[in-house]
Design an enzyme around this catalytic site. Structure first.
Site, PDB file in Angstrom:
ATOM      1  N   ASN A 190       0.842  -1.190   0.000  1.00  0.00           N
ATOM      2  CA  ASN A 190       0.000   0.000   0.000  1.00  0.00           C
ATOM      3  C   ASN A 190       0.882   1.246   0.000  1.00  0.00           C
ATOM      4  OD1 ASN A 190       0.609  -0.842   2.756  1.00  0.00           O
ATOM      5  ND2 ASN A 190      -0.852   0.687   3.489  1.00  0.00           N
ATOM      6  N   ILE A 191       0.486   2.214  -0.805  1.00  0.00           N
ATOM      7  CA  ILE A 191       1.200   3.482  -0.941  1.00  0.00           C
ATOM      8  C   ILE A 191       0.202   4.597  -0.658  1.00  0.00           C
ATOM      9  CG2 ILE A 191       2.580   4.953  -2.463  1.00  0.00           C
ATOM     10  CD1 ILE A 191       3.874   2.187  -1.901  1.00  0.00           C
ATOM     11  N   GLU A 192       0.412   5.286   0.447  1.00  0.00           N
ATOM     12  CA  GLU A 192      -0.522   6.345   0.847  1.00  0.00           C
ATOM     13  C   GLU A 192      -0.096   7.693   0.285  1.00  0.00           C
ATOM     14  OE1 GLU A 192      -1.866   4.341   5.081  1.00  0.00           O
ATOM     15  OE2 GLU A 192      -0.641   6.145   5.133  1.00  0.00           O
TER      16      GLU A 192
ATOM     17  N   CYS B  11      -3.894   0.652  -2.796  1.00  0.00           N
ATOM     18  CA  CYS B  11      -3.799  -0.518  -1.924  1.00  0.00           C
ATOM     19  C   CYS B  11      -2.838  -1.562  -2.491  1.00  0.00           C
ATOM     20  CB  CYS B  11      -5.178  -1.141  -1.729  1.00  0.00           C
ATOM     21  SG  CYS B  11      -6.349  -0.028  -0.917  1.00  0.00           S
TER      22      CYS B  11
ATOM     23  N   GLU C 128      -3.052  -4.873  -2.872  1.00  0.00           N
ATOM     24  CA  GLU C 128      -3.556  -5.882  -3.815  1.00  0.00           C
ATOM     25  C   GLU C 128      -3.767  -5.302  -5.205  1.00  0.00           C
ATOM     26  OE1 GLU C 128      -4.744  -4.852  -0.903  1.00  0.00           O
ATOM     27  OE2 GLU C 128      -6.886  -5.268  -0.700  1.00  0.00           O
TER      28      GLU C 128
ATOM     29  N   CYS D 157     -10.456  -3.644   0.831  1.00  0.00           N
ATOM     30  CA  CYS D 157     -11.472  -2.597   0.901  1.00  0.00           C
ATOM     31  C   CYS D 157     -12.467  -2.788  -0.243  1.00  0.00           C
ATOM     32  CB  CYS D 157     -10.810  -1.216   0.823  1.00  0.00           C
ATOM     33  SG  CYS D 157     -10.148  -0.797  -0.809  1.00  0.00           S
TER      34      CYS D 157
ATOM     35  N   CYS E 250     -11.011  -2.257  -3.794  1.00  0.00           N
ATOM     36  CA  CYS E 250     -10.184  -3.381  -4.225  1.00  0.00           C
ATOM     37  C   CYS E 250     -11.047  -4.583  -4.604  1.00  0.00           C
ATOM     38  CB  CYS E 250      -9.199  -3.779  -3.135  1.00  0.00           C
ATOM     39  SG  CYS E 250      -7.837  -2.607  -2.988  1.00  0.00           S
TER      40      CYS E 250
END
Length: 131
Positions: free
Chosen positions: A42-44, A53, A55, A88, A91
């Site tokens: 995950n890269i915010e 996210c 996946e 989520c 996703c």
């Protein structure tokens, strides 16, 4: 079937997470039918809607390298969390379109894992038939 290898790859991917806001590191690994793997974390982003996210990063990585739905064998998603991690809603919708319906999705934490399919995770999916 022993799923520990792909689960460990997902945990390894979580180390690449950029999650300064949530502090929630998630990793994912997609296994292809030809034995190749694609990992994602995950890269915010401060503009939360721009966050991606783990996946989706893993599956998109496979597609960016020329693979398609028919090539995907298995997906593992892992996080060091109290509860087994789960995708989520965004996703789930993406996975519905980009992975095979019968693809096993392994949801894991350090204590255990659960295997599901996208139909179980998103039983009333919005698909091209709804357009």
């Amino acid at each position: 079937m022993n799923h520990q290898a792909i689960i460990e790859k997902a945990f390894m991917a979580s180390k690449n997470s950029y999650s300064p806001y949530s502090k929630f590191k998630v990793g994912a690994c997609v296994e292809m039918n030809d034995g190749k793997y694609f990992m994602g974390a995950n890269i915010e982003n401060a503009a939360y809607g721009a966050t991606m996210c783990a996946e989706r990063n893993a599956v998109y990585g496979a597609y960016c390298n020329g693979y398609t739905k028919k090539d995907i064998k298995l997906l593992a998603i892992a996080a060091d969390s109290a509860a087994i991690v789960s995708p989520c809603g965004a996703c789930r919708q993406v996975l519905k379109e980009l992975i095979p319906d019968e693809c096993q999705i392994i949801l894991a934490n350090r204590q255990g894992y659960k295997i599901m399919t996208i139909k179980e995770l998103l039983p009333m999916a919005f698909t091209e038939e709804n357009l």
